[in-house]
Design an enzyme around this catalytic site. Sequence first.
Site, PDB file in Angstrom:
ATOM      1  N   ARG A 123       0.810  -1.227   0.000  1.00  0.00           N
ATOM      2  CA  ARG A 123       0.000   0.000   0.000  1.00  0.00           C
ATOM      3  C   ARG A 123       0.840   1.272   0.000  1.00  0.00           C
ATOM      4  NH1 ARG A 123      -2.760  -3.114   3.789  1.00  0.00           N
ATOM      5  NH2 ARG A 123      -4.629  -4.071   2.925  1.00  0.00           N
ATOM      6  N   LYS A 144       2.601  11.320 -11.251  1.00  0.00           N
ATOM      7  CA  LYS A 144       1.729  10.397 -11.966  1.00  0.00           C
ATOM      8  C   LYS A 144       2.500   9.122 -12.284  1.00  0.00           C
ATOM      9  CE  LYS A 144      -1.478  13.230 -14.619  1.00  0.00           C
ATOM     10  NZ  LYS A 144      -1.949  13.347 -16.023  1.00  0.00           N
ATOM     11  N   GLU A 186       9.106  17.988 -25.082  1.00  0.00           N
ATOM     12  CA  GLU A 186       8.386  18.427 -23.875  1.00  0.00           C
ATOM     13  C   GLU A 186       9.108  19.617 -23.228  1.00  0.00           C
ATOM     14  OE1 GLU A 186       5.433  16.988 -22.887  1.00  0.00           O
ATOM     15  OE2 GLU A 186       5.497  14.893 -23.549  1.00  0.00           O
ATOM     16  N   LYS A 228       6.940  22.638 -15.069  1.00  0.00           N
ATOM     17  CA  LYS A 228       5.989  21.591 -14.710  1.00  0.00           C
ATOM     18  C   LYS A 228       5.698  21.637 -13.214  1.00  0.00           C
ATOM     19  CE  LYS A 228       4.228  17.084 -15.298  1.00  0.00           C
ATOM     20  NZ  LYS A 228       4.358  15.739 -15.844  1.00  0.00           N
ATOM     21  N   GLU A 238      -4.751  17.155 -11.001  1.00  0.00           N
ATOM     22  CA  GLU A 238      -5.257  17.392 -12.358  1.00  0.00           C
ATOM     23  C   GLU A 238      -6.727  17.756 -12.397  1.00  0.00           C
ATOM     24  OE1 GLU A 238      -4.108  14.489 -15.222  1.00  0.00           O
ATOM     25  OE2 GLU A 238      -4.592  15.883 -16.839  1.00  0.00           O
ATOM     26  N   ARG A 242      -3.655  22.032 -14.561  1.00  0.00           N
ATOM     27  CA  ARG A 242      -2.747  21.010 -15.059  1.00  0.00           C
ATOM     28  C   ARG A 242      -3.027  20.655 -16.522  1.00  0.00           C
ATOM     29  NH1 ARG A 242      -0.163  16.293 -11.216  1.00  0.00           N
ATOM     30  NH2 ARG A 242       0.925  15.194 -12.851  1.00  0.00           N
ATOM     31  N   ASN A 246      -1.129  19.702 -21.501  1.00  0.00           N
ATOM     32  CA  ASN A 246      -1.509  18.883 -22.649  1.00  0.00           C
ATOM     33  C   ASN A 246      -1.392  19.597 -23.987  1.00  0.00           C
ATOM     34  OD1 ASN A 246      -2.036  16.612 -21.106  1.00  0.00           O
ATOM     35  ND2 ASN A 246      -4.101  17.319 -20.621  1.00  0.00           N
ATOM     36  N   HIS A 249      -1.112  17.647 -27.188  1.00  0.00           N
ATOM     37  CA  HIS A 249      -1.346  16.232 -26.891  1.00  0.00           C
ATOM     38  C   HIS A 249      -2.646  15.681 -27.474  1.00  0.00           C
ATOM     39  CE1 HIS A 249       2.141  16.591 -24.351  1.00  0.00           C
ATOM     40  NE2 HIS A 249       2.045  15.338 -23.941  1.00  0.00           N
ATOM     41  N   HIS A 253      -1.753  12.527 -29.323  1.00  0.00           N
ATOM     42  CA  HIS A 253      -2.229  11.188 -28.931  1.00  0.00           C
ATOM     43  C   HIS A 253      -2.951  10.503 -30.077  1.00  0.00           C
ATOM     44  CE1 HIS A 253      -2.105  12.113 -24.325  1.00  0.00           C
ATOM     45  NE2 HIS A 253      -0.981  11.566 -24.745  1.00  0.00           N
ATOM     46  N   HIS A 266       6.533   9.565 -28.844  1.00  0.00           N
ATOM     47  CA  HIS A 266       5.593  10.492 -28.219  1.00  0.00           C
ATOM     48  C   HIS A 266       5.991  11.951 -28.477  1.00  0.00           C
ATOM     49  CE1 HIS A 266       2.785  12.123 -25.300  1.00  0.00           C
ATOM     50  NE2 HIS A 266       3.779  12.707 -24.652  1.00  0.00           N
TER      51      HIS A 266
HETATM   52  N1  LIG Z   1       4.288  10.091 -15.450  1.00  0.00           N
HETATM   53  C1  LIG Z   1       4.273  11.137 -16.254  1.00  0.00           C
HETATM   54  O1  LIG Z   1       3.908  12.232 -15.854  1.00  0.00           O
HETATM   55  C2  LIG Z   1       4.734  10.966 -17.666  1.00  0.00           C
HETATM   56  C3  LIG Z   1       4.967  12.083 -18.452  1.00  0.00           C
HETATM   57  C4  LIG Z   1       5.440  11.893 -19.728  1.00  0.00           C
HETATM   58  C5  LIG Z   1       5.660  10.595 -20.191  1.00  0.00           C
HETATM   59  N2  LIG Z   1       5.415   9.536 -19.400  1.00  0.00           N
HETATM   60  C6  LIG Z   1       5.676   8.177 -19.858  1.00  0.00           C
HETATM   61  O2  LIG Z   1       7.046   8.074 -20.182  1.00  0.00           O
HETATM   62  C7  LIG Z   1       7.206   7.045 -21.150  1.00  0.00           C
HETATM   63  C8  LIG Z   1       8.144   7.536 -22.204  1.00  0.00           C
HETATM   64  O3  LIG Z   1       9.361   7.935 -21.600  1.00  0.00           O
HETATM   65  P1  LIG Z   1      10.760   7.769 -22.344  1.00  0.00           P
HETATM   66  O4  LIG Z   1      10.700   8.444 -23.635  1.00  0.00           O
HETATM   67  O5  LIG Z   1      11.798   8.142 -21.386  1.00  0.00           O
HETATM   68  O6  LIG Z   1      10.726   6.222 -22.691  1.00  0.00           O
HETATM   69  P2  LIG Z   1      11.640   4.991 -22.294  1.00  0.00           P
HETATM   70  O7  LIG Z   1      11.741   4.863 -20.825  1.00  0.00           O
HETATM   71  O8  LIG Z   1      11.073   3.830 -23.028  1.00  0.00           O
HETATM   72  O9  LIG Z   1      13.066   5.375 -22.886  1.00  0.00           O
HETATM   73  C9  LIG Z   1      13.235   5.479 -24.272  1.00  0.00           C
HETATM   74  C10 LIG Z   1      14.319   4.494 -24.768  1.00  0.00           C
HETATM   75  O10 LIG Z   1      15.592   4.940 -24.320  1.00  0.00           O
HETATM   76  C11 LIG Z   1      16.279   3.899 -23.630  1.00  0.00           C
HETATM   77  N3  LIG Z   1      17.125   4.581 -22.666  1.00  0.00           N
HETATM   78  C12 LIG Z   1      16.738   5.155 -21.509  1.00  0.00           C
HETATM   79  N4  LIG Z   1      17.761   5.806 -20.969  1.00  0.00           N
HETATM   80  C13 LIG Z   1      18.829   5.634 -21.774  1.00  0.00           C
HETATM   81  C14 LIG Z   1      20.154   6.078 -21.750  1.00  0.00           C
HETATM   82  N5  LIG Z   1      20.568   6.889 -20.782  1.00  0.00           N
HETATM   83  N6  LIG Z   1      20.986   5.696 -22.740  1.00  0.00           N
HETATM   84  C15 LIG Z   1      20.547   4.910 -23.744  1.00  0.00           C
HETATM   85  N7  LIG Z   1      19.283   4.481 -23.842  1.00  0.00           N
HETATM   86  C16 LIG Z   1      18.429   4.848 -22.866  1.00  0.00           C
HETATM   87  C17 LIG Z   1      15.192   3.050 -23.081  1.00  0.00           C
HETATM   88  O11 LIG Z   1      15.645   1.733 -22.831  1.00  0.00           O
HETATM   89  C18 LIG Z   1      14.173   3.087 -24.217  1.00  0.00           C
HETATM   90  O12 LIG Z   1      14.543   2.163 -25.204  1.00  0.00           O
HETATM   91  C19 LIG Z   1       5.826   6.703 -21.651  1.00  0.00           C
HETATM   92  O13 LIG Z   1       5.431   5.464 -21.119  1.00  0.00           O
HETATM   93  C20 LIG Z   1       4.950   7.822 -21.099  1.00  0.00           C
HETATM   94  O14 LIG Z   1       3.628   7.374 -20.830  1.00  0.00           O
HETATM   95  C21 LIG Z   1       4.962   9.705 -18.149  1.00  0.00           C
HETATM   96 ZN   LIG Z   2       3.712  14.213 -23.173  1.00  0.00          ZN
END
Ligand SMILES: NC(=O)c1ccc[n+]([C@@H]2O[C@H](COP(=O)([O-])OP(=O)(O)OC[C@H]3O[C@@H](n4cnc5c(N)ncnc54)[C@H](O)[C@@H]3O)[C@@H](O)[C@H]2O)c1
Ligand SMILES: [Zn+2]
Lengths: 364, 364
Positions: A123, A144, A186, A228, A238, A242, A246, A249, A253, A266
């Site tokens: 939890r 989030k 972003e 942010k 949100e 907040r 978007n 987005h 999306h 993305h």
């Molecule tokens: N929680 C939130 O507020 C929020 C906001 C924006 C995005 N997200 C989420 O984030 C995700 C996308 O994030 P991302 O783009 O970081 O994706 P990711 O974590 O998949 O990383 C992108 C790629 O880079 C690789 N990688 C990571 N760090 C590396 C490094 N230092 N050197 C080499 N390769 C590396 C990863 O293995 C992956 O293949 C989505 O799932 C999205 O929903 C969440």
């Molecule tokens: Zn985004």
Amino acid sequence: MRELKVELGERSYPIYIGEGLLQEAAAYFKKHQISLKSPLLIITDEHVAPRYLESLEGNLREAGFTVASAVVPAGESSKSLSMLESLVTKALEAGLDRKSTIVALGGGVVGDLAGFVAASYMRGVKFVQIPTTILAHDSSVGGKVAVNHPLAKNIIGAFHQPEMVLYDLNTLQSLPPRDVSAGLSEVVKHGLIWDAEFTAWCEENADRLLALEPDALGYALYKGCSVKAAVVSKDERENDLRAILNLGHTIGHALEAVAGYGELLHGEAISIGMIGSARLGLRYGAPEDVYTTTKRALSKVGLPVKLPEHFDVDAIMNAMMHDKKFSESTMVFVVPTEIGKVEIKKDVQTAWVREIVEQLKLEA
Amino acid sequence: MRELKVELGERSYPIYIGEGLLQEAAAYFKKHQISLKSPLLIITDEHVAPRYLESLEGNLREAGFTVASAVVPAGESSKSLSMLESLVTKALEAGLDRKSTIVALGGGVVGDLAGFVAASYMRGVKFVQIPTTILAHDSSVGGKVAVNHPLAKNIIGAFHQPEMVLYDLNTLQSLPPRDVSAGLSEVVKHGLIWDAEFTAWCEENADRLLALEPDALGYALYKGCSVKAAVVSKDERENDLRAILNLGHTIGHALEAVAGYGELLHGEAISIGMIGSARLGLRYGAPEDVYTTTKRALSKVGLPVKLPEHFDVDAIMNAMMHDKKFSESTMVFVVPTEIGKVEIKKDVQTAWVREIVEQLKLEA
Ligand SMILES: NC(=O)c1ccc[n+]([C@@H]2O[C@H](COP(=O)([O-])OP(=O)(O)OC[C@H]3O[C@@H](n4cnc5c(N)ncnc54)[C@H](O)[C@@H]3O)[C@@H](O)[C@H]2O)c1
Ligand SMILES: [Zn+2]
Ligand SMILES: NC(=O)c1ccc[n+]([C@@H]2O[C@H](COP(=O)([O-])OP(=O)(O)OC[C@H]3O[C@@H](n4cnc5c(N)ncnc54)[C@H](O)[C@@H]3O)[C@@H](O)[C@H]2O)c1
Ligand SMILES: [Zn+2]
């Protein structure tokens, strides 16, 4: 070293941004009262693990922490309930208790997944983020966390704030160029919605950012996180404000939904989406530079601003109309009114949006 | 009709206890601003659905609510991640949005499961509890929700407080007698830890309780919920005081772990456990009536107070030592010092506990 605080009352936490933080992790963990007695679990992915896991584990173990690690496959498909179950198995086997901490070492995928493990294991246990992508500056602020369901992204999750975020700029050096640009999308967005000066700075320093110069990168991430954080502090759950995060987005999306798997990252999809929003801004009377600056800034950091020809406009519109906030004739959009300023428009004509999506194929 | 409020600041909520509340559900939903626009999802189980689902659905629909329902198999095995995934599918198909409410209609299993769906669907939507077992008076206070993992019970969960609890005494009439007694086990526990007068009342009114007389039952549930609410209000996140709710649970959980599936209901196991705790109290110098009253009260509501002969004492001790709070030679226990009062003892000799477990087989 830069430091900023995400202000959320009792749940406030600091973000440290600098070079070599991975090698100083233990000191930060101690500073933030991470338990030396209860085991830690580091969750990372198979691209990140070979590069940075040993160094982090070593630093923590040397300082007396008990550390277990789990390496998940890279990519969005690891954000699943079955991965949550395996990670809980791992946590139980490693003896994690209620005073334990889950550490996310990786990009947004690992952050969202590990964060939901931390939110739900017993939890809720403590959570530390060590982001290794630029995009993760976004996910490291706001708390989030989530996994995906076969029918919907991020639909099973929680709000769970970390104890701290350790952003080691050195880890970003190994990022593939496409992920660098996608992450900067972003960053640019945070300028566009909040800070004209920072938008100008991004344009001027685009080359240094693409070259991953630590000082430029550190500043950009600091500013991105700050914007942010400012928004999230005012609206943790949100409700209203907040929503401005978007920008780009709604179209973005829809493009992701329609694109073949992996065609658009993305950050690339929302780059095109932000061009659409800027065009919408013009319809609402925004000055021309809302459009030209948006486009220039995004192009300079290596992002697409044009919708590839083969995308089907009907499919994109359908994907958007899926969103129940929209009636048949009007939609809700985040619309820039000047650089650094946006408004939520609830009366956007669906017909305008269609025209703009069609136009996106013609961007030069 | 009785009403009590669980005081948790912004997360405070009322518990309504009375006859026929199922037929007045819509009025309570409206009073508590449950959205008429966003669909509701009722989660219930296959024993409860044929008896009470239609009536609840009918009442809500007539008042203009949009209602979907999901019926899960009865029993602990429905508290799983795979059930969570199916229920999220159901929620998505029914169009639940962020303003929707999840309704738990059933015992503690349905409450814990539906509560975790509510806690995690879209990172948290509203939750209403309509408990249909006596034991669920316990789970309806405190906001603990969870599913099980193959290796551990309740290990994946959240704290998620309901908007309100509607306790319709009429639904309890169909409870199997064994579940009646098992539920009363926690009622008696709430007296033992907090309220000597209520313990005496339980003894005197045991027959009326077993006969499910609405007035006695309503009072007992009101008092049971009040005690738990008082404890939880002071310690929402289980830091300290909340531990007193575990009277009888250290031994009880070990018995459940060692017993064959279904041999002991939770309430039965903790009844035997509370006898053990009372004996431990005597070692710490509590007056004799701590033991005799505990035993009489539990017996009168039809609960076992003697450990069946075939239980293996080593296995029980092992199951307890699994708990990392315990060193080899000492254990932590909730120990009654007088009726209505307990203390947390952190220096309980493991050897004493073994003697007491052996003695439990000899209780008359
Ligand atoms: N929680 C939130 O507020 C929020 C906001 C924006 C995005 N997200 C989420 O984030 C995700 C996308 O994030 P991302 O783009 O970081 O994706 P990711 O974590 O998949 O990383 C992108 C790629 O880079 C690789 N990688 C990571 N760090 C590396 C490094 N230092 N050197 C080499 N390769 C590396 C990863 O293995 C992956 O293949 C989505 O799932 C999205 O929903 C969440
Ligand atoms: Zn985004
Ligand atoms: N969240 C908490 O704080 C908390 C506290 C105590 C127990 N619990 C959980 O509660 C669960 C046990 O609760 P429970 O004993 O209510 O179990 P339960 O929900 O399984 O109900 C017991 C049995 O009675 C049936 N039933 C329910 N209502 C009925 C009715 N009105 N008429 C006829 N049959 C009915 C059920 O189908 C089931 O077969 C466990 O999973 C336990 O972990 C949670
Ligand atoms: Zn219990």
